[in-house]
Design an enzyme around this catalytic site. Structure first.
Site, mmCIF file in Angstrom:
data_model
loop_
_atom_site.group_PDB
_atom_site.id
_atom_site.type_symbol
_atom_site.label_atom_id
_atom_site.label_comp_id
_atom_site.label_asym_id
_atom_site.label_seq_id
_atom_site.Cartn_x
_atom_site.Cartn_y
_atom_site.Cartn_z
ATOM 1 N N CYS A 1 30.651 -100.440 7.462
ATOM 2 C CA CYS A 1 30.230 -99.207 6.790
ATOM 3 C C CYS A 1 28.886 -98.717 7.325
ATOM 4 O O CYS A 1 28.662 -97.507 7.457
ATOM 5 C CB CYS A 1 30.149 -99.422 5.281
ATOM 6 S SG CYS A 1 31.733 -99.863 4.521
ATOM 7 N N ARG B 1 38.976 -97.298 2.770
ATOM 8 C CA ARG B 1 38.296 -96.511 3.802
ATOM 9 C C ARG B 1 39.149 -95.269 4.074
ATOM 10 O O ARG B 1 40.135 -95.339 4.808
ATOM 11 C CB ARG B 1 38.134 -97.371 5.062
ATOM 12 C CG ARG B 1 36.996 -96.948 5.967
ATOM 13 C CD ARG B 1 36.894 -97.856 7.184
ATOM 14 N NE ARG B 1 36.632 -99.248 6.868
ATOM 15 C CZ ARG B 1 35.445 -99.752 6.548
ATOM 16 N NH1 ARG B 1 34.387 -98.940 6.495
ATOM 17 N NH2 ARG B 1 35.292 -101.038 6.288
#
Length: 215
Positions: free
Chosen positions: A48, A124
């Site tokens: 991330c 995601r």
């Protein structure tokens, strides 16, 4: 409708959200602009972090396309702020776009971003939303694979070109293996139109159903 994934072509759900830039209302606060909402599993995680840096490095390119970015995860605002501060201090990158703090998971559940078998973290995902608040693209990535920012930018450019010119966009555009940076003209709707198209100098055609042109 809680937990149902919104579909392409539907209006983005109206949501009041807490962000690192204060409260916002989606999609209202982005009316007249495109926006890319991307969810990430958690703050202070390696993949991330690379994504946030990558998005920020290309933020000016998104803005040139009249497109804003907004992140999202099931974390509190102070966690987002500390993570953003860490990125600036350790990596020298200042994150300029807002990040939604969905600490109770309400926004994520509304958007269908929590996978039942993956705990309580957000998946995601990417939503591309147009200036009218309509969802135009949805993309999901596995937890272990970071997103390709080039492809997200390409998708925004492709959608904008399709809307503006009334055309379809080929694979790997603008570097398609068959027609390079040309775009695909919608198929003819009659025999006469098909014949005219094959004779037209405005298009190039492999056949009546596969014509293309420069934009």
């Amino acid at each position: 409708m809680e937990g149902r994934i919104p579909l392409i072509g539907e209006e983005f759900p109206r949501l009041e959200v807490k962000t690192t830039h204060g409260k916002k209302i989606l999609p209202d606060d982005f009316r007249g602009k495109w926006f890319v909402l991307f969810s990430h599993p958690a703050d202070f995680t390696p993949v991330c972090t690379t994504e946030f840096v990558a998005f920020q490095k290309r933020y000016d390119e998104f803005k040139k396309l009249n497109t804003e970015l907004i992140g999202l995860s099931i974390d509190q605002v102070f966690s987002h702020i500390k993570w953003i501060e860490w990125i600036k201090e350790k990596l020298g990158v200042e994150i300029e776009f807002p990040v939604i703090a969905d600490d109770l998971g309400e926004v994520s559940r509304r958007l269908g971003l929590i996978h039942p078998s993956k705990g309580t973290n957000t998946v995601r995902a990417v939503f591309i939303v147009d200036p009218n608040g309509i969802i135009r693209a949805i993309v999901y990535y596995p937890q272990e694979v970071g997103r390709n920012i080039d492809e997200i930018l390409r998708a925004v450019r492709a959608l904008q070109t399709s809307d503006e010119k009334g055309v379809a966009i080929p694979a790997n555009w603008p570097s398609n293996e068959l027609i390079n940076d040309s775009v695909i003209v919608p198929p003819a709707s009659s025999v006469e139109e098909a014949r005219e198209r094959l004779e037209s100098k405005d298009f190039e055609c492999y056949d009546w159903w596969f014509c293309y042109k420069k934009v």
